[in-house]
Design an enzyme around this catalytic site. Structure first.
Site, mmCIF file in Angstrom:
data_model
loop_
_atom_site.group_PDB
_atom_site.id
_atom_site.type_symbol
_atom_site.label_atom_id
_atom_site.label_comp_id
_atom_site.label_asym_id
_atom_site.label_seq_id
_atom_site.Cartn_x
_atom_site.Cartn_y
_atom_site.Cartn_z
ATOM 1 N N LYS A 123 57.474 29.699 59.353
ATOM 2 C CA LYS A 123 58.728 28.470 59.975
ATOM 3 C C LYS A 123 59.146 28.154 58.619
ATOM 4 O O LYS A 123 59.751 27.367 58.635
ATOM 5 C CB LYS A 123 59.249 28.201 61.157
ATOM 6 C CG LYS A 123 58.523 28.832 62.287
ATOM 7 C CD LYS A 123 59.451 29.955 62.826
ATOM 8 C CE LYS A 123 59.474 30.234 63.698
ATOM 9 N NZ LYS A 123 58.609 32.012 64.107
HETATM 10 C C1 LIG Z 1 58.905 32.479 65.113
HETATM 11 C C2 LIG Z 1 56.920 33.525 64.326
HETATM 12 C C3 LIG Z 1 57.774 35.289 64.714
HETATM 13 C C4 LIG Z 1 58.735 35.469 65.186
HETATM 14 O O1 LIG Z 1 59.555 35.828 64.117
HETATM 15 P P1 LIG Z 1 61.577 36.056 64.828
HETATM 16 O O2 LIG Z 1 62.411 35.290 63.975
HETATM 17 O O3 LIG Z 1 61.187 35.125 66.127
HETATM 18 O O4 LIG Z 1 61.755 37.161 65.102
HETATM 19 C C5 LIG Z 1 56.327 35.706 63.817
HETATM 20 N N1 LIG Z 1 55.662 34.711 64.118
HETATM 21 C C6 LIG Z 1 55.121 33.615 64.342
HETATM 22 C C7 LIG Z 1 53.653 33.379 63.334
HETATM 23 C C8 LIG Z 1 56.319 33.363 63.848
HETATM 24 O O5 LIG Z 1 55.773 32.322 64.205
#
Ligand SMILES: *Cc1c(COP(=O)(O)O)cnc(C)c1O
Length: 493
Positions: free
Chosen positions: A110
């Protein structure tokens, strides 16, 4: 480049207005009027810094930002908050390339988008002569909340309120959030799951009366969730950068097709890979990896999206999602950009919890393949990759790594496989240690990180040291149905 809503109720928004707004006023998601092309071939980007590649991608989408504005946002975002100058390195382990997206401030992917979004948003407010204080309202399955707060903490003109499922995040994730600094940050645990939080946050965005109350106080809502186009676009950049790095390492030749596997929850990360493909990046298959909440796997297998099923809490909590918001952006493309059709499907979803797309629509997304890994398989994969390839991966990455293996075994496809590695294993040390066969009895979450570091030989990230000493600053909890009331209390409206 202008933006329109997937549901037809908003069009001709500039990129900066779409970012400021977050969710479109009709409840739809902003999408570009058309997909821009890469400004030059990837082989011409060899040797460029990550920031330069990001600029080349972002300028195609965010065309109302000046070069100076964009470059300034990019330089502020991708600086020494990241623990490597490469920002998003690619590493080969076994027969798989991993795109490491966890080198930012909160050691999960993120950070790639949330370290730049606050700068894009503050710039957007200035460009559009918006004097309101921006209130970021965020539902988190664990990683978004911390990364968004880290990005927005003490950014003048903004406040951020984060809702997280009290029983749905790892101990370390909760600690990371509740120790967050910044006088403009608020964290609230709820007695529901991520979908409960996301649904209610979306309701608040759509509530006109609430918007008026805020406006009277000089406040306006926006979103840091991946429904904001300002989060999606920076994610496109790392797929382009990864392709360039593979070229630099002679892993591929110019124009060679690669496949991408993404551990998926809200469908933002994999959608960014799809957008990169639409820009002309040579991506073949897009493998969508799910955990036991395999609503997307079923969708790709049958064409029916059905959220009516039990919600399972897994070791990959950031993927414990039954309503993947960003799928609506793909749905919009699937139905030939027909906003009325998109709205009808979303209406079905709201009213019956499911919808079924046509065969013709499914043909349009034939490049996608769904795979999933249950809890046993996820743990086995962590173990296997450590034993055979000498690499420690977190449970989210393990779900994707297993999916990538399964896809290759099933298809025989030998193209270079890039797996998005979305979190540092330290963030989920309990699950990782157990998968490696270590006992975790009686250990605190931070002791587990130390143990994992020792067992695996990986270094302890700065983000871990930071929470070790930090005092808990946030003690707010509420019933899921009291979320709006809590927001009003915090904002004094
Ligand atoms: C948010 C997240 C995901 C999923 O990603 P999306 O864009 O919501 O599909 C996968 N792995 C981690 C560690 C995340 O923080």
């Amino acid at each position: 480049m202008n933006y329109r809503s997937t549901r037809g109720g908003a069009k001709d928004y500039s990129a900066s207005m779409a970012i400021l707004q977050g969710l479109a006023p009709d409840g739809g998601l902003f999408v570009p009027d058309e997909f821009p092309k890469l400004p030059c071939a990837p082989e011409q980007m060899k040797g460029l810094r990550y920031q330069e590649i990001a600029y080349l991608v972002l300028k195609q989408f965010l065309s109302d930002y000046t070069e100076e504005e964009l470059r300034s946002c990019i330089e502020k975002a991708y600086d020494d908050k990241f623990d490597t100058e490469e920002i998003a390195p690619v590493v080969k382990k076994g027969n798989t390339w991993y795109l490491e997206l966890f080198h930012g401030a909160t050691i999960a992917f993120k950070d790639m988008a949330l370290s730049i979004l606050p700068h894009l948003m503050v710039t957007a407010a200035r460009k559009n002569h918006c004097d309101d204080e921006i209130v970021i309202l965020t539902a988190t399955s664990g990683d978004t909340g911390k990364a968004a707060m880290a990005g927005f903490a003490d950014v003048p003109g903004t406040r951020i309120i984060v809702f997280y499922p009290q029983d749905g995040v790892s101990a370390f994730q909760e600690r990371q959030m509740r120790t967050q600094k910044g006088d403009n940050t608020y964290v609230v645990g709820i007695d529901g799951n991520f979908d409960d939080a996301q649904t209610r946050v979306k309701q608040m965005f759509g509530d006109r009366e609430l918007a008026q109350k805020l406006s009277a106080k000089g406040l306006r809502f926006s979103s840091a969730n991946s429904i904001n186009i300002g989060r999606l676009v920076p994610q496109v950049a790392y797929y382009v950068a990864a392709y360039v790095r593979l070229l630099e390492k002679d892993a591929i030749k110019p124009g060679e097709t690669i496949n991408v596997t993404v551990p998926t929850g809200n469908f933002g990360n994999i959608l960014a890979a799809y957008y990169a493909k639409q820009m002309g990046l040579p991506i073949g298959k897009l493998i969508c990896a799910s955990n036991e909440n395999k609503v997307l796997y079923d969708f790709f297998a049958t064409g029916c999206y059905d959220k009516n099923r039990p919600f399972t809490v897994t070791s990959s909590p950031s993927m414990d999602i039954l309503v993947s918001s960003n799928l609506e952006r793909l749905l919009f493309e699937m139905c030939g950009r027909d906003a009325a059709a998109d709205s009808a499907y979303m209406n079905d979803l709201r009213e019956t919890g499911k919808y079924t797309v046509t065969l013709q629509m499914r043909e349009k997304i034939a490049d996608f393949a769904g795979f999933y890994a249950d809890e046993t398989r996820t743990a086995e994969q962590i173990h296997r990759v450590y034993e055979q390839d000498g690499y420690v991966i977190d449970p989210h990455t393990a779900v994707a790594s297993a999916a990538a293996d399964d896809y290759r075994a099933e298809s025989g496809d030998r193209a270079v496989m890039l797996v998005a590695s979305t979190a540092s294993p330290c963030k989920f040390s309990a699950s990782v240690l157990r998968a490696l066969g270590e006992t975790t009895e009686g250990m605190s979450d931070l002791q587990m990180v130390d143990c994992l570091a020792k067992v695996s030989g990986i270094g302890i990230p700065r983000a871990v040291e930071e929470v070790r000493e930090a005092p808990v600053r946030h003690n707010r909890f509420c019933d899921k149905d009291a979320m709006q009331q809590t927001v009003c209390e915090i904002l004094g409206v």
